[in-house]
Design a protein around this motif. Structure first.
Motif, PDB file in Angstrom:
ATOM      1  N   PHE A   1       0.834  -1.205   0.000  1.00  0.00           N
ATOM      2  CA  PHE A   1       0.000   0.000   0.000  1.00  0.00           C
ATOM      3  C   PHE A   1       0.874   1.262   0.000  1.00  0.00           C
ATOM      4  O   PHE A   1       0.849   2.053   0.949  1.00  0.00           O
ATOM      5  N   PRO A   2       1.669   1.479  -1.057  1.00  0.00           N
ATOM      6  CA  PRO A   2       2.545   2.657  -1.086  1.00  0.00           C
ATOM      7  C   PRO A   2       1.726   3.957  -1.073  1.00  0.00           C
ATOM      8  O   PRO A   2       0.701   4.063  -1.734  1.00  0.00           O
ATOM      9  N   GLY A   3       2.174   4.898  -0.278  1.00  0.00           N
ATOM     10  CA  GLY A   3       1.493   6.184  -0.208  1.00  0.00           C
ATOM     11  C   GLY A   3       0.355   6.234   0.780  1.00  0.00           C
ATOM     12  O   GLY A   3      -0.212   7.307   1.035  1.00  0.00           O
ATOM     13  N   LEU A   4      -0.021   5.107   1.355  1.00  0.00           N
ATOM     14  CA  LEU A   4      -1.118   5.070   2.328  1.00  0.00           C
ATOM     15  C   LEU A   4      -0.548   4.925   3.740  1.00  0.00           C
ATOM     16  O   LEU A   4       0.418   4.204   3.961  1.00  0.00           O
ATOM     17  N   THR A   5      -1.173   5.615   4.661  1.00  0.00           N
ATOM     18  CA  THR A   5      -0.801   5.453   6.073  1.00  0.00           C
ATOM     19  C   THR A   5      -1.821   4.610   6.818  1.00  0.00           C
ATOM     20  O   THR A   5      -1.522   4.066   7.881  1.00  0.00           O
ATOM     21  N   GLU A   6      -3.053   4.521   6.265  1.00  0.00           N
ATOM     22  CA  GLU A   6      -4.121   3.743   6.895  1.00  0.00           C
ATOM     23  C   GLU A   6      -4.816   2.853   5.880  1.00  0.00           C
ATOM     24  O   GLU A   6      -4.875   3.164   4.688  1.00  0.00           O
ATOM     25  N   VAL A   7      -5.335   1.742   6.370  1.00  0.00           N
ATOM     26  CA  VAL A   7      -6.206   0.867   5.589  1.00  0.00           C
ATOM     27  C   VAL A   7      -7.419   0.542   6.453  1.00  0.00           C
ATOM     28  O   VAL A   7      -7.416   0.784   7.662  1.00  0.00           O
ATOM     29  N   ALA A   8      -8.459   0.022   5.823  1.00  0.00           N
ATOM     30  CA  ALA A   8      -9.616  -0.477   6.574  1.00  0.00           C
ATOM     31  C   ALA A   8      -9.351  -1.943   6.910  1.00  0.00           C
ATOM     32  O   ALA A   8      -8.984  -2.728   6.032  1.00  0.00           O
ATOM     33  N   THR A   9      -9.510  -2.285   8.178  1.00  0.00           N
ATOM     34  CA  THR A   9      -9.212  -3.643   8.637  1.00  0.00           C
ATOM     35  C   THR A   9     -10.474  -4.313   9.159  1.00  0.00           C
ATOM     36  O   THR A   9     -11.251  -3.700   9.892  1.00  0.00           O
ATOM     37  N   TYR A  10     -10.673  -5.570   8.749  1.00  0.00           N
ATOM     38  CA  TYR A  10     -11.843  -6.346   9.154  1.00  0.00           C
ATOM     39  C   TYR A  10     -11.367  -7.658   9.758  1.00  0.00           C
ATOM     40  O   TYR A  10     -10.600  -8.401   9.137  1.00  0.00           O
ATOM     41  N   HIS A  11     -11.814  -7.966  10.967  1.00  0.00           N
ATOM     42  CA  HIS A  11     -11.513  -9.229  11.640  1.00  0.00           C
ATOM     43  C   HIS A  11     -12.777 -10.078  11.659  1.00  0.00           C
ATOM     44  O   HIS A  11     -13.815  -9.626  12.163  1.00  0.00           O
ATOM     45  N   ARG A  12     -12.686 -11.303  11.137  1.00  0.00           N
ATOM     46  CA  ARG A  12     -13.849 -12.196  11.116  1.00  0.00           C
ATOM     47  C   ARG A  12     -13.452 -13.590  11.585  1.00  0.00           C
ATOM     48  O   ARG A  12     -12.352 -14.060  11.319  1.00  0.00           O
ATOM     49  N   LEU A  13     -14.381 -14.232  12.265  1.00  0.00           N
ATOM     50  CA  LEU A  13     -14.196 -15.608  12.731  1.00  0.00           C
ATOM     51  C   LEU A  13     -15.267 -16.461  12.074  1.00  0.00           C
ATOM     52  O   LEU A  13     -16.448 -16.105  12.084  1.00  0.00           O
ATOM     53  N   ARG A  14     -14.852 -17.589  11.494  1.00  0.00           N
ATOM     54  CA  ARG A  14     -15.791 -18.475  10.818  1.00  0.00           C
ATOM     55  C   ARG A  14     -15.942 -19.765  11.616  1.00  0.00           C
ATOM     56  O   ARG A  14     -14.980 -20.264  12.198  1.00  0.00           O
ATOM     57  N   PHE A  15     -17.170 -20.315  11.563  1.00  0.00           N
ATOM     58  CA  PHE A  15     -17.515 -21.481  12.371  1.00  0.00           C
ATOM     59  C   PHE A  15     -18.092 -22.578  11.492  1.00  0.00           C
ATOM     60  O   PHE A  15     -18.790 -22.309  10.506  1.00  0.00           O
ATOM     61  N   ASP A  16     -17.830 -23.822  11.859  1.00  0.00           N
ATOM     62  CA  ASP A  16     -18.488 -24.962  11.231  1.00  0.00           C
ATOM     63  C   ASP A  16     -19.957 -24.940  11.619  1.00  0.00           C
ATOM     64  O   ASP A  16     -20.305 -24.865  12.796  1.00  0.00           O
ATOM     65  N   GLU A  17     -20.844 -24.999  10.626  1.00  0.00           N
ATOM     66  CA  GLU A  17     -22.275 -24.880  10.890  1.00  0.00           C
ATOM     67  C   GLU A  17     -22.829 -26.083  11.633  1.00  0.00           C
ATOM     68  O   GLU A  17     -23.850 -25.978  12.321  1.00  0.00           O
ATOM     69  N   GLN A  18     -22.177 -27.246  11.500  1.00  0.00           N
ATOM     70  CA  GLN A  18     -22.680 -28.451  12.152  1.00  0.00           C
ATOM     71  C   GLN A  18     -22.217 -28.559  13.599  1.00  0.00           C
ATOM     72  O   GLN A  18     -23.002 -28.863  14.495  1.00  0.00           O
ATOM     73  N   THR A  19     -20.927 -28.298  13.830  1.00  0.00           N
ATOM     74  CA  THR A  19     -20.373 -28.507  15.158  1.00  0.00           C
ATOM     75  C   THR A  19     -20.291 -27.228  15.981  1.00  0.00           C
ATOM     76  O   THR A  19     -20.165 -27.287  17.207  1.00  0.00           O
ATOM     77  N   GLY A  20     -20.339 -26.079  15.307  1.00  0.00           N
ATOM     78  CA  GLY A  20     -20.180 -24.805  15.999  1.00  0.00           C
ATOM     79  C   GLY A  20     -18.740 -24.476  16.331  1.00  0.00           C
ATOM     80  O   GLY A  20     -18.457 -23.442  16.949  1.00  0.00           O
ATOM     81  N   GLU A  21     -17.787 -25.314  15.909  1.00  0.00           N
ATOM     82  CA  GLU A  21     -16.378 -25.067  16.188  1.00  0.00           C
ATOM     83  C   GLU A  21     -15.841 -23.944  15.305  1.00  0.00           C
ATOM     84  O   GLU A  21     -16.177 -23.869  14.123  1.00  0.00           O
ATOM     85  N   PRO A  22     -14.990 -23.069  15.847  1.00  0.00           N
ATOM     86  CA  PRO A  22     -14.322 -22.082  14.991  1.00  0.00           C
ATOM     87  C   PRO A  22     -13.333 -22.797  14.073  1.00  0.00           C
ATOM     88  O   PRO A  22     -12.616 -23.707  14.506  1.00  0.00           O
ATOM     89  N   THR A  23     -13.319 -22.418  12.813  1.00  0.00           N
ATOM     90  CA  THR A  23     -12.449 -23.089  11.841  1.00  0.00           C
ATOM     91  C   THR A  23     -11.342 -22.197  11.316  1.00  0.00           C
ATOM     92  O   THR A  23     -10.264 -22.684  10.980  1.00  0.00           O
ATOM     93  N   ASN A  24     -11.597 -20.886  11.207  1.00  0.00           N
ATOM     94  CA  ASN A  24     -10.534 -20.001  10.751  1.00  0.00           C
ATOM     95  C   ASN A  24     -10.798 -18.566  11.170  1.00  0.00           C
ATOM     96  O   ASN A  24     -11.949 -18.161  11.384  1.00  0.00           O
ATOM     97  N   HIS A  25      -9.726 -17.822  11.305  1.00  0.00           N
ATOM     98  CA  HIS A  25      -9.788 -16.403  11.669  1.00  0.00           C
ATOM     99  C   HIS A  25      -9.174 -15.614  10.530  1.00  0.00           C
ATOM    100  O   HIS A  25      -8.034 -15.868  10.128  1.00  0.00           O
ATOM    101  N   ALA A  26      -9.943 -14.675   9.985  1.00  0.00           N
ATOM    102  CA  ALA A  26      -9.509 -13.907   8.819  1.00  0.00           C
ATOM    103  C   ALA A  26      -9.379 -12.432   9.166  1.00  0.00           C
ATOM    104  O   ALA A  26     -10.236 -11.863   9.841  1.00  0.00           O
ATOM    105  N   VAL A  27      -8.293 -11.829   8.697  1.00  0.00           N
ATOM    106  CA  VAL A  27      -8.091 -10.385   8.806  1.00  0.00           C
ATOM    107  C   VAL A  27      -7.866  -9.850   7.397  1.00  0.00           C
ATOM    108  O   VAL A  27      -6.952 -10.300   6.697  1.00  0.00           O
ATOM    109  N   ASN A  28      -8.694  -8.911   6.977  1.00  0.00           N
ATOM    110  CA  ASN A  28      -8.560  -8.281   5.668  1.00  0.00           C
ATOM    111  C   ASN A  28      -8.112  -6.839   5.828  1.00  0.00           C
ATOM    112  O   ASN A  28      -8.666  -6.094   6.638  1.00  0.00           O
ATOM    113  N   HIS A  29      -7.124  -6.452   5.029  1.00  0.00           N
ATOM    114  CA  HIS A  29      -6.654  -5.073   4.972  1.00  0.00           C
ATOM    115  C   HIS A  29      -7.036  -4.522   3.596  1.00  0.00           C
ATOM    116  O   HIS A  29      -6.517  -4.992   2.574  1.00  0.00           O
TER     117      HIS A  29
END
Length: 249
Positions: free
Chosen positions: A126-154
């Motif tokens: 991200f040349p020239g940028l000092t900030e980005v929008a960041t999103y943190h999400r947690l995904r779960f298995d629909e059957q077991t309810g277990e968390p399966t992955n943690h995603a961070v998007n910039h």
């Protein structure tokens, strides 16, 4: 009986058509709403929808049947399996729809979002940028309810202004950028490596500290070569594997 309506796709003639169709249909199936019908259109209708031959469509459907996402019944038709297990092995073959399929079909919780300084390791993205929008999400298995992955998007700030948070709960970021924001995505580079879970990742994924995880980084570019989004995803090592297929043609 009303049939399930899959998303459309622009096919890349450099990649196997059956693979692109199977991944697009997989993403549509995993991202469907509970109220959507389970019956798929006929092979002929699906082939016409995707602009491919019936033989190609049949090969794509066999891929999904082998995965357990659909079942095919003579004279009755083809149906989505409502209890199909998510988190199956992912096959990456350079298709944006493969990335969408990889990230679809799980219950998602938006943990946090907002502007943040560009991480030190991403300044070249991200040349020239000092900030980005960041999103943190947690995904779960629909059957077991277990968390399966943690995603961070910039994400670039000007794109973030066009993102509806409700869409991020329903769909992967790649799909939101492409189909909602209408970003002109040209390519995505993927890096997958094995790591050990740090304390925060272990807490979120509910695994022991220093458990093996898959660390995925996906960088999305537009046609001008600008980075639109950098996704960093931690997958539970006991739930995911990655298969990369190289097309010799």
């Amino acid at each position: 009986m009303t049939s399930f309506a899959p998303d459309s796709i622009v096919l890349n003639r450099k990649l196997p058509l059956w693979y692109q169709v199977s991944q697009s249909l997989r993403a549509s199936i995993l991202g469907r709403s509970p109220a959507d019908p389970l019956r798929l259109p006929t092979e002929e209708r699906l082939a016409e929808h995707y602009g491919v031959s019936v033989l190609t469509m049949r090969q794509a459907l066999k891929e999904l049947e082998d995965e357990g996402l659909i079942s095919r019944h003579r004279r009755r038709g083809t149906f989505i399996e409502p209890d199909a297990r998510r988190g199956a092995p992912v096959r990456l073959l350079g298709s944006v729809d493969a990335i969408v399929a990889q990230q679809s079909g799980m219950r998602t919780e938006l943990l946090a979002h907002g502007p943040a300084p560009v991480p030190g390791g991403l300044t070249d993205c991200f040349p020239g940028l000092t900030e980005v929008a960041t999103y943190h999400r947690l995904r779960f298995d629909e059957q077991t309810g277990e968390p399966t992955n943690h995603a961070v998007n910039h994400v670039r700030p000007e794109l973030a202004e066009l993102i509806d948070l409700d869409d991020l709960v329903r769909w992967p970021m790649t799909k939101v950028l492409r189909d909602v924001v209408k970003a002109d995505i040209s390519r995505i580079t993927d890096t997958v490596e094995a790591r050990l879970a740090d304390p925060e990742t272990a807490r979120l994924l509910q695994v022991p500290l220093l458990s093996p995880i898959l660390h995925y980084t996906g960088i999305t570019y537009d046609t001008e070569g600008r980075v639109l989004d950098v996704a960093v995803i931690h997958y539970r090592g006991d739930r995911f594997s990655f298969t990369v297929t190289l097309d010799a043609t």
